[in-house]
Design a protein around this motif. Structure first.
Motif, short mmCIF file in Angstrom:
data_model
loop_
_atom_site.label_atom_id
_atom_site.label_comp_id
_atom_site.label_asym_id
_atom_site.label_seq_id
_atom_site.Cartn_x
_atom_site.Cartn_y
_atom_site.Cartn_z
N PHE A 1 10.93 15.60 23.81
CA PHE A 1 10.49 15.18 25.14
C PHE A 1 10.50 16.36 26.11
CE2 PHE A 1 11.54 13.65 29.41
CZ PHE A 1 10.41 12.89 29.65
N ILE A 2 11.55 17.16 26.08
CA ILE A 2 11.65 18.32 26.97
C ILE A 2 10.54 19.32 26.65
CG2 ILE A 2 13.06 20.34 27.53
CD1 ILE A 2 15.51 18.50 27.27
N PHE A 3 10.30 19.56 25.37
CA PHE A 3 9.24 20.49 24.97
C PHE A 3 7.88 20.05 25.51
CE2 PHE A 3 5.74 21.32 22.05
CZ PHE A 3 5.69 22.70 22.14
N TRP A 4 7.52 18.78 25.28
CA TRP A 4 6.22 18.31 25.72
C TRP A 4 6.11 18.25 27.23
CZ3 TRP A 4 2.25 18.97 22.96
CH2 TRP A 4 2.33 18.91 21.57
N THR A 5 7.21 17.97 27.91
CA THR A 5 7.19 17.98 29.37
C THR A 5 6.92 19.38 29.90
OG1 THR A 5 8.77 16.14 29.41
CG2 THR A 5 8.52 17.42 31.44
N LEU A 6 7.62 20.37 29.35
CA LEU A 6 7.39 21.76 29.77
C LEU A 6 5.98 22.22 29.41
CD1 LEU A 6 10.82 23.37 28.88
CD2 LEU A 6 9.91 22.85 31.15
N PHE A 7 5.50 21.82 28.25
CA PHE A 7 4.15 22.18 27.84
C PHE A 7 3.12 21.59 28.80
CE2 PHE A 7 0.27 21.37 25.38
CZ PHE A 7 -0.03 22.66 25.00
N LEU A 8 3.30 20.34 29.18
CA LEU A 8 2.38 19.69 30.12
C LEU A 8 2.42 20.37 31.48
CD1 LEU A 8 0.39 17.35 30.50
CD2 LEU A 8 2.33 15.96 31.23
N ILE A 9 3.61 20.72 31.95
CA ILE A 9 3.72 21.43 33.23
C ILE A 9 3.01 22.77 33.16
CG2 ILE A 9 5.37 22.60 34.75
CD1 ILE A 9 7.31 20.28 34.14
N PHE A 10 3.14 23.47 32.04
CA PHE A 10 2.47 24.76 31.87
C PHE A 10 0.95 24.58 31.91
CE2 PHE A 10 0.44 27.84 29.04
CZ PHE A 10 0.79 29.01 29.69
N VAL A 11 0.43 23.61 31.17
CA VAL A 11 -1.03 23.39 31.14
C VAL A 11 -1.54 23.01 32.53
CG1 VAL A 11 -2.83 21.87 30.22
CG2 VAL A 11 -1.11 22.83 28.69
N ILE A 12 -0.83 22.15 33.22
CA ILE A 12 -1.25 21.76 34.58
C ILE A 12 -1.24 22.97 35.51
CG2 ILE A 12 -0.56 20.41 36.60
CD1 ILE A 12 0.32 18.21 34.62
N SER A 13 -0.23 23.83 35.38
CA SER A 13 -0.19 25.02 36.24
C SER A 13 -1.37 25.95 35.94
CB SER A 13 1.13 25.76 36.07
OG SER A 13 1.21 26.38 34.80
N ARG A 14 -1.73 26.11 34.67
CA ARG A 14 -2.89 26.97 34.33
C ARG A 14 -4.18 26.37 34.89
NH1 ARG A 14 -0.09 31.20 33.99
NH2 ARG A 14 1.66 29.86 34.35
N LEU A 15 -4.32 25.06 34.82
CA LEU A 15 -5.51 24.43 35.38
C LEU A 15 -5.55 24.59 36.90
CD1 LEU A 15 -5.63 21.13 33.29
CD2 LEU A 15 -7.15 23.11 33.10
N PHE A 16 -4.40 24.48 37.54
CA PHE A 16 -4.34 24.71 38.99
C PHE A 16 -4.73 26.14 39.33
CE2 PHE A 16 -1.93 26.20 42.68
CZ PHE A 16 -2.50 25.40 43.65
N TYR A 17 -4.20 27.11 38.59
CA TYR A 17 -4.56 28.51 38.84
C TYR A 17 -6.06 28.73 38.65
CZ TYR A 17 0.39 29.81 38.79
OH TYR A 17 1.71 29.92 39.07
N TYR A 18 -6.63 28.13 37.61
CA TYR A 18 -8.06 28.27 37.37
C TYR A 18 -8.84 27.65 38.52
CZ TYR A 18 -12.53 28.21 35.02
OH TYR A 18 -13.84 28.40 34.70
N TRP A 19 -8.44 26.47 38.96
CA TRP A 19 -9.11 25.79 40.07
C TRP A 19 -9.00 26.60 41.36
CZ3 TRP A 19 -6.79 23.58 44.48
CH2 TRP A 19 -7.66 22.86 45.28
N ALA A 20 -7.86 27.28 41.57
CA ALA A 20 -7.64 28.07 42.78
C ALA A 20 -8.35 29.42 42.73
CB ALA A 20 -6.14 28.28 43.01
N GLY A 21 -8.94 29.76 41.60
CA GLY A 21 -9.67 31.02 41.48
C GLY A 21 -8.82 32.19 41.05
#
Length: 92
Positions: free
Chosen positions: A15-35
């Motif tokens: 559960f901890i692994f997948w939670t951290l993985f999801l947070i990482f993916v969301i942060s990369r998508l946010f960075y991409y969206w922010a340019g």
């Protein structure tokens, strides 16, 4: 009893692994969206790197004579530049 405890411990780790993985993916998508994009050309400007031409052509002698620069980082960078001369940004 120990098997149940081990199973709960493993489920918690998963559960901890997948939670951290999801947070990482969301942060990369946010960075991409922010340019915000990754820049793989920083070794061309950094004073801590040996000249990329020397890293590609004369890696070991350059590291030997410029040992005051970070040798392992330059060895890694030079190896990547020699293996992937034009597509090095995908490795960095």
């Amino acid at each position: 009893m120990n098997a149940t405890r081990f199973a709960r411990f493993s489920q918690k780790k998963i559960f901890i692994f997948w939670t951290l993985f999801l947070i990482f993916v969301i942060s990369r998508l946010f960075y991409y969206w922010a340019g915000i994009r990754f820049e793989g050309e920083t070794f061309n400007r950094g004073w801590q790197f040996i000249d990329p031409f020397l890293l590609r052509t004369d890696l070991w002698r350059s590291i030997y004579y410029l040992h005051s620069q970070p040798p392992l980082m330059n060895a890694f960078t030079g190896t990547v530049l020699q293996i992937f001369p034009s597509r090095y940004a995908i490795v960095f």
